[in-house]
Design an enzyme around this catalytic site. Structure first.
Site, short mmCIF file in Angstrom:
data_model
loop_
_atom_site.label_atom_id
_atom_site.label_comp_id
_atom_site.label_asym_id
_atom_site.label_seq_id
_atom_site.Cartn_x
_atom_site.Cartn_y
_atom_site.Cartn_z
N LYS A 35 41.53 1.40 12.09
CA LYS A 35 40.49 0.39 11.94
C LYS A 35 41.11 -0.98 11.69
CE LYS A 35 36.36 1.62 10.13
NZ LYS A 35 35.30 1.93 9.19
N PHE A 252 7.68 -1.94 7.48
CA PHE A 252 7.98 -0.53 7.23
C PHE A 252 6.73 0.36 7.28
CE2 PHE A 252 12.49 0.14 6.46
CZ PHE A 252 12.90 -1.15 6.74
N LEU A 253 5.85 -0.01 8.21
CA LEU A 253 4.67 0.82 8.45
C LEU A 253 4.65 1.25 9.92
CD1 LEU A 253 1.78 -0.90 6.41
CD2 LEU A 253 2.97 1.26 5.92
N CYS A 263 21.65 5.73 4.96
CA CYS A 263 21.24 5.45 3.58
C CYS A 263 19.97 6.11 3.10
CB CYS A 263 21.21 3.95 3.38
SG CYS A 263 22.89 3.28 3.47
N LYS A 324 18.51 3.86 14.84
CA LYS A 324 17.66 2.69 15.05
C LYS A 324 18.36 1.83 16.10
CE LYS A 324 18.06 -0.78 12.10
NZ LYS A 324 18.02 -1.58 10.87
P1 NAD Z 1 31.35 3.20 6.05
O1 NAD Z 1 31.62 4.64 6.08
O2 NAD Z 1 30.95 2.48 7.29
O3 NAD Z 1 32.63 2.41 5.46
C1 NAD Z 1 33.37 2.82 4.36
C2 NAD Z 1 34.83 2.42 4.61
O4 NAD Z 1 35.59 2.66 3.43
C3 NAD Z 1 35.51 3.23 5.72
O5 NAD Z 1 36.03 2.35 6.69
C4 NAD Z 1 36.64 3.98 4.99
O6 NAD Z 1 37.79 4.16 5.79
C5 NAD Z 1 36.89 3.08 3.81
N1 NAD Z 1 37.56 3.71 2.67
C6 NAD Z 1 37.29 4.90 2.08
N2 NAD Z 1 38.13 5.11 1.04
C7 NAD Z 1 38.93 4.02 0.96
C8 NAD Z 1 40.00 3.65 0.10
N3 NAD Z 1 40.42 4.43 -0.88
N4 NAD Z 1 40.61 2.46 0.32
C9 NAD Z 1 40.22 1.65 1.32
N5 NAD Z 1 39.22 1.96 2.17
C10 NAD Z 1 38.58 3.13 1.99
O7 NAD Z 1 30.24 2.99 4.92
P2 NAD Z 1 29.11 1.85 4.83
O8 NAD Z 1 27.99 2.18 5.73
O9 NAD Z 1 29.76 0.51 4.91
O10 NAD Z 1 28.58 2.09 3.34
C11 NAD Z 1 29.37 1.75 2.21
C12 NAD Z 1 28.48 1.78 0.98
O11 NAD Z 1 27.48 0.76 1.09
C13 NAD Z 1 27.70 3.07 0.79
O12 NAD Z 1 27.59 3.34 -0.57
C14 NAD Z 1 26.34 2.77 1.37
O13 NAD Z 1 25.31 3.54 0.80
C15 NAD Z 1 26.16 1.32 1.00
N6 NAD Z 1 25.27 0.57 1.88
C16 NAD Z 1 25.34 0.74 3.24
C17 NAD Z 1 24.51 -0.02 4.08
C18 NAD Z 1 24.55 0.16 5.59
O14 NAD Z 1 23.71 -0.43 6.25
N7 NAD Z 1 25.45 0.91 6.15
C19 NAD Z 1 23.65 -0.97 3.52
C20 NAD Z 1 23.62 -1.13 2.13
C21 NAD Z 1 24.45 -0.35 1.31
C1 UGA Z 2 18.06 0.49 5.07
C2 UGA Z 2 17.34 -0.60 4.25
O1 UGA Z 2 16.34 -1.21 5.07
C3 UGA Z 2 18.32 -1.67 3.75
O2 UGA Z 2 17.63 -2.60 2.93
C4 UGA Z 2 19.42 -0.98 2.94
O3 UGA Z 2 20.40 -1.91 2.54
C5 UGA Z 2 20.09 0.08 3.80
O4 UGA Z 2 19.09 1.05 4.25
C6 UGA Z 2 21.12 0.83 3.03
O5 UGA Z 2 21.01 1.00 1.84
O6 UGA Z 2 22.04 1.24 3.71
P1 UGA Z 2 19.02 0.69 7.54
O7 UGA Z 2 19.20 2.13 7.20
O8 UGA Z 2 20.15 -0.04 8.16
O9 UGA Z 2 18.63 -0.13 6.22
O10 UGA Z 2 17.81 0.54 8.55
P2 UGA Z 2 16.22 0.42 8.42
O11 UGA Z 2 15.78 -0.65 9.32
O12 UGA Z 2 15.76 0.38 7.03
O13 UGA Z 2 15.77 1.81 9.06
C7 UGA Z 2 16.04 3.06 8.44
C8 UGA Z 2 15.31 4.16 9.17
O14 UGA Z 2 13.90 4.06 8.97
C9 UGA Z 2 15.51 4.15 10.69
O15 UGA Z 2 15.66 5.46 11.15
C10 UGA Z 2 14.24 3.53 11.21
O16 UGA Z 2 13.93 3.92 12.51
C11 UGA Z 2 13.23 4.07 10.22
N1 UGA Z 2 12.02 3.22 10.12
C12 UGA Z 2 12.11 1.97 9.59
C13 UGA Z 2 10.80 3.74 10.53
O17 UGA Z 2 10.70 4.90 11.00
N2 UGA Z 2 9.68 2.95 10.40
C14 UGA Z 2 9.73 1.69 9.88
O18 UGA Z 2 8.66 1.05 9.78
C15 UGA Z 2 10.97 1.19 9.47
#
Ligand code: NAD
Ligand code: UGA
Length: 440
Positions: A35, A252-253, A263, A324
């Site tokens: 990466k 979100f409806l 998540c 999505k």
């Molecule tokens: P991800 O799996 O895409 O990324 C995590 C990264 O951390 C990976 O690239 C992995 O290689 C790296 N990693 C793991 N252990 C490590 C270490 N010891 N040192 C350095 N790098 C390391 O995960 P993500 O989707 O970015 O989610 C991260 C956190 O944020 C989760 O807790 C998730 O719930 C939260 N979150 C995610 C979203 C989202 O939209 N994906 C939105 C809000 C919050």
């Molecule tokens: C969601 C939250 O919206 C973010 O605020 C949060 O940071 C994130 O989770 C997280 O904690 O990772 P995300 O999962 O990226 O974000 O996408 P959303 O747009 O929320 O959609 C989540 C799921 O719900 C999708 O499968 C989407 O299709 C579904 N959805 C969303 C519905 O079925 N109906 C809706 O009206 C909205």
């Protein structure tokens, strides 16, 4: 300000890049060497609109860099974020915190001068206490605070969400850490973004409460859509009718095949586990979790009914694989349940997704991947829209009717209006709205 982001995934890469764009010096760390190598070559390992340009601009400006070894950056940092994954622990609903704790151990001996260690990963209440304890144990003399700063961005809209959030939550009992984090987010003051300072535990719980509430909203409208189907009402109009009430809100409806993603599924499970352990079960969210699991499976019956009672021997064109649109992420996507369900009933699956096919190949080697929506539908028996990518919103429906043997379109996202279907020769089945039968 010097920022280190440990974990360069969806959240770490977007947040790190946006902080650099605010003018901070940011080093993103990831222990996945592939990466980091790709990022150093200017290649973005995920699909997120606008991210490639923002990364390259900030790398060129000398504010953003990528390394595998935290020792190269942590000592210099004012703020170190932990943004690693917190997936569901295998065999239970608990969040697996091993990656968060491993980072805490790794960074402890590297801290120099006062540093704020910030949890951006979504973590159960009390994780900040444990991170603090781990750092203290591994570096008794370190001068640090541990704060919680949960992230609310959505995939597909991540940059906009990060730069124009509805709020920023800073959870810490330390005024010094709070001041530093307020300075970090100062560029958001321009847009008058509310910055909410809370206790660390409150911040941790706020993140889960937000995701669970959104999941409940989706679960609610999905069940209302089933009722609409049963009684001949139109869920889109019901959603508008309730959403215009400001106390409810229109977001979100949208009914669909069940929420997926990295998540909502894991965070609803983790919250209900925490609540059970605390002796205050959140039964409402327990119910939504079960309802959402059933919902994904129930889409299979819906497709079978649209196909006339059986899909055995049918070729089904699946449009959309990711959970999505505008992401390549397939974590907990409804397609992961629907596709094998249809295959078990004897259907052959073809699929097309603008960004998700590479990821999908890791899950399904027995799916026939095609290069466009039309190619996917050519001589298939029926088509199913699972993800509402923009390019599926303006299909030439008469052409679609000509391509599909049975002229059946199942739309699990309600992207078309009834009037658009009339006269096209297609039978159209959507969610919580009356069907359109060809010729009528
Ligand atoms: P991800 O799996 O895409 O990324 C995590 C990264 O951390 C990976 O690239 C992995 O290689 C790296 N990693 C793991 N252990 C490590 C270490 N010891 N040192 C350095 N790098 C390391 O995960 P993500 O989707 O970015 O989610 C991260 C956190 O944020 C989760 O807790 C998730 O719930 C939260 N979150 C995610 C979203 C989202 O939209 N994906 C939105 C809000 C919050
Ligand atoms: C969601 C939250 O919206 C973010 O605020 C949060 O940071 C994130 O989770 C997280 O904690 O990772 P995300 O999962 O990226 O974000 O996408 P959303 O747009 O929320 O959609 C989540 C799921 O719900 C999708 O499968 C989407 O299709 C579904 N959805 C969303 C519905 O079925 N109906 C809706 O009206 C909205």
């Amino acid at each position: 300000m010097r920022v280190v982001m440990i974990g360069t995934g969806y959240v770490g890469l977007v947040s790190g890049t946006c902080f650099a764009d605010f003018g901070h010096d940011v080093v993103c760390v990831d222990n996945n060497p592939d990466k980091i190598e790709r990022l150093k070559q200017g290649e973005i390992p995920i699909f997120e609109p606008g991210l490639d340009q923002l990364v390259s601009q900030n790398v060129a400006a000398g504010r953003l860099s990528f390394v595998t070894d935290p020792a190269e950056a942590v000592g210099e940092a004012d703020v170190v974020f932990i943004a690693v994954g917190t997936p569901t622990r295998r065999g239970s609903g608990y969040a697996d915190l091993q990656y968060v704790y491993a980072v805490a151990e790794e960074l402890a001996p590297l801290l120099r001068g006062y540093t704020v260690v910030v949890n951006k990963s979504t973590v159960p209440v009390g994780t900040g206490d444990e991170v603090e304890e781990i750092i203290r144990r591994n570096a008794p003399d370190a001068d640090f605070d541990v704060a919680s700063n949960p992230e609310f961005l959505r995939e597909g809209a991540a940059i906009e969400d990060f730069k124009r959030p509805d709020r920023v939550v800073i959870g810490t009992e330390s005024p010094r850490a709070e001041k530093l984090l307020r300075t970090l987010y100062r560029p958001l003051n321009l847009n008058e973004v509310p910055i909410l300072a809370t206790g660390r535990r409150t911040a941790e719980l706020t993140k889960y409460a937000a995701n669970a509430f959104l999941a409940v909203k989706i679960g609610f409208i999905n069940e209302i859509s089933d009722l609409c189907d049963a009684v001949g009402a139109n869920v889109q109009e019901v959603a508008r009718g309730i959403g215009l009430d400001k106390r409810i809100g229109s977001k979100f409806l949208h009914p669909g095949p069940g929420y997926g993603g990295s998540c909502f599924p894991k965070d609803t499970l983790a919250l209900t586990q925490t609540a059970r352990d605390a002796g205050t079960p959140i039964t409402l969210v327990d119910t939504v979790v079960a309802s959402n699991e059933n919902r994904k499976k129930s889409m299979i019956d819906r497709i079978v009914r649209a196909a006339g009672g059986s899909v055995e021997g049918k070729t089904i064109a699946v449009l959309g694989l990711t959970f999505k649109p505008n992401t390549d992420d397939m974590r907990d996507a409804p397609s992961l349940i629907i596709i094998p369900g249809l295959q078990e009933l004897g259907a052959t699956i073809r699929a097309y997704d603008p960004e998700g096919m590479e990821e999908s190949r890791q899950h399904f080697s027995d799916v026939d991947y095609r290069g466009s929506a039309y190619e996917c539908m050519e001589k298939a028996d029926l088509a199913v829209i699972i993800t509402e990518w923009d390019e599926f919103r303006a299909l030439d429906l008469e052409r679609v009717a000509g391509l599909l043997n049975d002229r059946v379109l199942v739309d699990l996202r309600n992207i078309y209006k009834r009037a658009e279907l009339e006269g096209t020769g297609l039978s159209y089945f959507s969610i919580g709205r009356p069907d359109v039968t060809a010729g009528k």
